[in-house]
Enzyme design. Structure first.
Site, mmCIF file in Angstrom:
data_model
loop_
_atom_site.group_PDB
_atom_site.id
_atom_site.type_symbol
_atom_site.label_atom_id
_atom_site.label_comp_id
_atom_site.label_asym_id
_atom_site.label_seq_id
_atom_site.Cartn_x
_atom_site.Cartn_y
_atom_site.Cartn_z
ATOM 1 C CG PHE A 66 -0.223 0.359 2.469
ATOM 2 C CD1 PHE A 66 -0.525 1.490 3.006
ATOM 3 C CD2 PHE A 66 0.123 -0.631 3.266
ATOM 4 C CE1 PHE A 66 0.189 2.050 4.325
ATOM 5 C CE2 PHE A 66 1.091 -0.243 4.498
ATOM 6 C CZ PHE A 66 0.907 1.144 5.101
ATOM 7 C CB SER A 89 6.203 -2.043 -2.179
ATOM 8 O OG SER A 89 6.735 -0.982 -1.206
ATOM 9 C CB ILE A 182 8.258 -4.704 1.529
ATOM 10 C CG1 ILE A 182 9.607 -5.376 0.881
ATOM 11 C CG2 ILE A 182 6.950 -5.041 0.914
ATOM 12 C CD1 ILE A 182 9.518 -6.727 0.732
ATOM 13 C CE LYS A 183 3.155 3.461 3.138
ATOM 14 N NZ LYS A 183 3.516 3.430 4.632
ATOM 15 C CB SER A 184 3.906 -5.482 2.985
ATOM 16 O OG SER A 184 3.873 -5.793 4.396
#
Length: 336
Positions: A66, A89, A182-184
């Site tokens: 996101f 990401s 990583i903007k998970s």
């Protein structure tokens, strides 16, 4: 813009399948957040009707990424930089976004237009998409892009007067387990730390890395001011924040020495000033950490200068939400 599979153009979608119930009036009344439109499943729909499949792997396994973006004064701040990070990401987890970079940028701007956003917050979510049970991503034939635009977002109760922070017992994920870059959608590590802060009556939690160095807050990057410089941890164990990199650039323009270097809780407890930063939170002073007052417990001079410079910058730059007419169009549209 390329339409999604089996859909008309996302900018000009068809009418809802059930025109008599395009929005649940009761839901809209009880939940004001249902106002406006959300882009989901390849089209803009009323917020109350914005849904994803219960078999979506983003829901089932946190399999997705996101991005959060801000709009100020009719412009989206650092739009392309945020979309770059979204694609980075996605690449890291081998998730193919079903739109081009340019298409995603345009969907952000169109979301702002449809929701009458001049100043606001935009959330993009890309999930692995619907598939069968089981974590194998090959079960999901197509990713799902969601774009939400809101006029307000509140992260802390009274950010302007400073927040109280406690150090969490939960360590930030190690880069060899799950890279914080990583903007998970898997934010459980951060959520557990925020629950701990809530239980202890604090506004935010500070997380350490596996070696005991300061990493970041649950949703924000962390800075301290010492006698020598403005310090922030390297990004190996925290998110490569767009606001973070913006502030580092601002520090240079303000003549403030800034360094990216590891530091410990002792450095935090004895700092002259401290603040957190993020797209949603912006720049928020920290007045205490672990019941130790930072500086004199008020907004410090360096923090104040950075807050002012950031506010001026974000309101002066960005991608216009509404296209600016060319000089020829402006002349053609002029009436006497």
């Amino acid at each position: 813009m390329r339409p999604a599979a089996d859909q008309t153009s996302p900018i000009n979608p068809p009418s809802p399948a059930n025109p008599q119930s395009s929005m649940n009036p009761q839901s809209a009344t009880l939940n004001p957040q249902y106002d406006g439109a959300v882009f989901v499943r390849g089209a803009f729909v009323p917020s109350a009707d914005a849904t994803v499949s219960v078999f979506d792997h983003g829901l089932l396994y946190g399999d997705g990424v996101f991005e959060g973006i801000r709009a100020y004064n009719g412009r989206v701040f650092k739009l392309e930089r945020h979309i770059d990070r979204l694609f980075d990401s996605a690449k890291a987890i081998r998730l193919e976004i079903p739109h081009t970079h340019a298409e995603v940028c345009e969907l952000v701007l169109e979301s702002c237009r449809r929701n009458d956003i001049t100043d606001g917050y935009i959330r993009l979510v890309v999930t692995r998409g619907p598939g069968d049970l089981g974590i194998d991503p090959r079960k999901c034939p197509r990713a799902e892009l969601i774009v939400i635009a809101r006029k307000t977002i509140a992260i802390y109760r009274s950010p302007s007067s400073g927040i109280r922070v406690v150090t969490s017992t939960f360590r930030r994920n190690s880069p060899d387990a799950l890279s914080p870059a990583i903007k998970s959608l898997n934010y459980l590590n951060n959520i557990l730390a925020r629950i701990e802060a809530n239980d202890r009556g604090a506004d935010e939690a500070l997380m350490l890395d596996a070696q005991g160095y300061v990493s970041e807050a649950t949703v924000d990057n962390f800075f301290i001011v010492t006698d020598h410089a403005l310090l922030t941890p390297p990004t190996a164990t925290n998110l490569k924040g767009v606001t973070r990199e913006t502030l580092l650039g601002l520090a240079v323009s303000l003549g403030i020495k800034a360094q990216q270097t590891p530091f410990t809780l002792f450095d935090v407890w004895t700092a002259k000033e401290a603040f957190i930063c993020g797209t949603a939170a912006e720049v928020v002073p920290v007045v205490s950490v672990d019941e130790r007052v930072i500086g004199n417990g008020t907004i410090g001079p360096v923090t104040g200068r950075i807050m002012t410079a950031y506010e001026q910058l974000v309101r002066a730059q960005g991608t216009p939400i509404n296209p600016v007419p060319s000089a020829r169009e402006a002349v053609a549209g002029y009436r006497v």
